[in-house]
Design a protein around this motif. Structure first.
Motif, PDB file in Angstrom:
ATOM      1  N   TYR A 168       8.330  -3.247  -6.732  1.00 35.57           N
ATOM      2  CA  TYR A 168       9.106  -3.190  -5.485  1.00 35.57           C
ATOM      3  C   TYR A 168       8.778  -4.347  -4.544  1.00 35.57           C
ATOM      4  N   GLY A 169       7.836  -5.170  -4.926  1.00 40.18           N
ATOM      5  CA  GLY A 169       7.484  -6.312  -4.104  1.00 40.18           C
ATOM      6  C   GLY A 169       6.855  -7.394  -4.954  1.00 40.18           C
ATOM      7  N   ILE A 170       6.881  -8.601  -4.433  1.00 43.02           N
ATOM      8  CA  ILE A 170       6.268  -9.730  -5.121  1.00 43.02           C
ATOM      9  C   ILE A 170       5.332 -10.440  -4.145  1.00 43.02           C
ATOM     10  N   PRO A 171       4.027 -10.402  -4.419  1.00 43.59           N
ATOM     11  CA  PRO A 171       3.097 -11.205  -3.623  1.00 43.59           C
ATOM     12  C   PRO A 171       3.003 -12.601  -4.210  1.00 43.59           C
ATOM     13  N   ASN A 172       2.682 -13.559  -3.394  1.00 43.11           N
ATOM     14  CA  ASN A 172       2.476 -14.902  -3.935  1.00 43.11           C
ATOM     15  C   ASN A 172       1.225 -15.562  -3.379  1.00 43.11           C
ATOM     16  N   TYR A 173       0.400 -14.773  -2.708  1.00 41.65           N
ATOM     17  CA  TYR A 173      -0.905 -15.259  -2.265  1.00 41.65           C
ATOM     18  C   TYR A 173      -1.857 -14.074  -2.196  1.00 41.65           C
ATOM     19  N   GLY A 174      -3.118 -14.371  -2.052  1.00 38.18           N
ATOM     20  CA  GLY A 174      -4.111 -13.324  -1.909  1.00 38.18           C
ATOM     21  C   GLY A 174      -4.684 -13.322  -0.506  1.00 38.18           C
ATOM     22  N   GLY A 222       0.807  -1.214   0.000  1.00 43.19           N
ATOM     23  CA  GLY A 222       0.000   0.000   0.000  1.00 43.19           C
ATOM     24  C   GLY A 222       0.836   1.257   0.000  1.00 43.19           C
ATOM     25  N   ASN A 223       0.187   2.383  -0.258  1.00 48.35           N
ATOM     26  CA  ASN A 223       0.889   3.666  -0.346  1.00 48.35           C
ATOM     27  C   ASN A 223       1.664   3.992   0.924  1.00 48.35           C
ATOM     28  N   TYR A 233       4.899   0.703  -7.683  1.00 52.24           N
ATOM     29  CA  TYR A 233       4.770   2.034  -7.085  1.00 52.24           C
ATOM     30  C   TYR A 233       5.511   3.064  -7.929  1.00 52.24           C
ATOM     31  N   ASP A 234       4.880   4.242  -8.049  1.00 50.78           N
ATOM     32  CA  ASP A 234       5.540   5.308  -8.801  1.00 50.78           C
ATOM     33  C   ASP A 234       6.509   6.072  -7.899  1.00 50.78           C
ATOM     34  N   ASP A 235       7.095   7.140  -8.417  1.00 51.60           N
ATOM     35  CA  ASP A 235       8.106   7.881  -7.669  1.00 51.60           C
ATOM     36  C   ASP A 235       7.555   8.500  -6.389  1.00 51.60           C
ATOM     37  N   SER A 236       6.245   8.759  -6.362  1.00 48.77           N
ATOM     38  CA  SER A 236       5.622   9.329  -5.169  1.00 48.77           C
ATOM     39  C   SER A 236       5.190   8.274  -4.165  1.00 48.77           C
ATOM     40  N   GLY A 237       5.293   6.999  -4.555  1.00 47.86           N
ATOM     41  CA  GLY A 237       4.886   5.920  -3.667  1.00 47.86           C
ATOM     42  C   GLY A 237       3.450   5.494  -3.848  1.00 47.86           C
ATOM     43  N   LEU A 238       2.783   5.974  -4.904  1.00 47.45           N
ATOM     44  CA  LEU A 238       1.408   5.564  -5.179  1.00 47.45           C
ATOM     45  C   LEU A 238       1.399   4.209  -5.880  1.00 47.45           C
ATOM     46  N   MET A 239       0.543   3.307  -5.419  1.00 48.99           N
ATOM     47  CA  MET A 239       0.527   1.964  -5.978  1.00 48.99           C
ATOM     48  C   MET A 239      -0.192   1.935  -7.321  1.00 48.99           C
TER      49      MET A 239
END
Length: 439
Positions: free
Chosen positions: A158-164, A107-108, A146-152
């Motif tokens: 910048y991260g890898i999820p592997n579940y929901g 998240g942001n 995420y962009d330069d401002s940290g908005l998703m």
């Protein structure tokens, strides 16, 4: 074996040179563009999953595979708590002694903030070369970029999820049967069920106001009066949010009313998520509104018969990808970290997630044989398919988690009115939003 980092230990860590993780290193055989500066002899992993959860069991399998493929590499796991990482990640990651790979909230206000501050390693090259961008797609990928401002939702990986994950309603079937309460199919049915339990002398809702659970119930109530455009405004700053509009006013009023009516215990303001979960597992409360991360633990620990259903009367639900694997910018063995992350997306790990109720993003649902787990997984797939996942209330801006916790504690305690609470939250939200958009 996982080691829990106590509050006292964490204080010592922050006072000393942040010596939480042993120095470790890169593995030159990896395709990582940024390999770190270690000697390739150790990998330090931080996570906050219990060993018996679906995630904990899947990560154990991933570590087993990693060790087989990296003989001579020592794997060190550090078991944190969500609160420790939430509050101290920025301080910890500015040091030199950091984990090589860590589980972190998306998240942001969390991963986005750290990414914008240069504390996380960009994974874009790895995502493309290893095919992660083909496995992590759609709404699930929103929280990974995420962009330069940290908005998703855009920019570098910048991260890898592997579940929901998603928030659902767990219920104790034995207590429902004992008190003659039917499983609700509408919101009116739901409130009628709460009233029937209370009339029988039973506080219906297991809750926790000292951590995230009460805020998630609050947001779910708001979602019951909202649509996708409202979510986009709240989470992605598409338009201004009316903090005294129907969704947030209704949610805050309802928390206060349910406390006065005895549906939420007044001492809930001081309880933690663990307190809430344990009390539900012990059969002290008939209903718990919380996340899919409890599923595995309920399966292994709860003696009473239990089930789950979608929150009645809402087309939207809290949920997203699961937490992210991230690599700190100062990690010393990034290539080993990339290898470990890649393993967590393999079928043999993903299918453990699926079989244990962990909602895999790259697993095969046909391998799930348990009817309860299969229903649970299919419900999540329906939420993804219908674009119903609406993230979490604290995500938009930095520090908002603590503000929501504090504000809702005052609702339960009766020390502030709805307008006062919403004014408090609006001020923090707008200030954080301005920081992100205007730097």
């Amino acid at each position: 074996m996982k080691r829990s980092l106590t509050a006292a230990a964490l204080t010592a860590v922050l006072a000393l040179p942040l010596a939480l993780a042993a120095c470790s290193s890169s593995d030159d055989s990896s395709s990582g563009s940024d390999t770190g500066s270690g000697d390739g002899k150790s990998l330090t992993i931080w996570d906050y999953e219990s060993d018996d959860s679906a995630m904990g069991q899947a990560w154990a399998k991933a570590i087993e595979i990693f060790k087989q493929e990296h003989p001579g590499v020592t794997v060190k796991t550090e078991s944190q708590t969500f609160e420790q990482i939430q509050k101290n990640a920025k301080i910890i990651l500015t040091g030199d002694d950091v984990p090589d790979v860590m589980e972190y909230n998306k998240g942001n206000a969390t991963a986005g903030q750290l990414a914008s501050q240069g504390l996380l390693t960009s994974l874009t090259d790895e995502a493309k070369s290893r095919g992660w961008d083909k496995k992590v797609t759609g709404a699930i990928a929103t929280t990974a970029q995420y962009d330069d401002s940290g908005l998703m939702g855009s920019g570098d990986w910048y991260g890898i999820p592997n579940y929901g994950e998603y928030v659902t309603v767990y219920y104790n079937k034995d207590l429902f049967k004992k008190y003659g309460v039917d499983v609700p199919t509408s919101f009116d049915d739901f409130t009628a069920a709460l009233a029937k339990f209370k009339a029988a002398g039973v506080t219906p809702l297991a809750e926790a106001g000292a951590e995230y659970p009460l805020g998630q119930l609050w947001y779910q109530l708001a979602l019951s009066k909202a649509d996708r455009s409202w979510v986009d405004d709240y989470q992605l700053f598409k338009n201004d949010v009316d903090w005294h509009g129907d969704p947030l006013t209704y949610a805050t009023d309802t928390i206060g009313e349910w406390t006065k009516d005895g549906y939420i215990a007044k001492n809930a303001a001081g309880l933690t998520a663990e307190d809430m979960g344990v009390s539900f597992i012990q059969g002290k409360f008939p209903i718990m509104v919380s996340g899919s991360w409890w599923f595995g633990r309920l399966t292994s620990e709860m003696k009473d018969d239990w089930g789950q259903f979608s929150f009645p009367g809402a087309n939207l639900a809290l949920g997203s990808s699961g937490n992210l694997w991230v690599v700190p910018e100062n990690a010393k063995n990034k290539s080993l970290a990339y290898d470990f992350m890649d393993i967590t997306l393999r079928p043999e790990v993903q299918n453990i997630l699926g079989q244990k109720g962990g909602l895999p993003i790259a697993g095969d649902v046909s391998t799930i044989t348990d009817p309860k787990v299969k229903t649970f997984t299919e419900q999540f797939q329906d939420l993804v398919k219908n674009d119903s996942l609406s993230f979490y209330p604290d995500w938009p801006v930095a520090g908002f988690y603590d503000q929501i916790v504090s504000a809702l504690q005052s609702v339960v305690n009766g020390s502030k009115s709805t307008d006062q609470v919403l004014d408090q939250l609006k001020e923090q939200y707008e200030s954080g939003k301005d920081d992100i958009l205007n730097g």
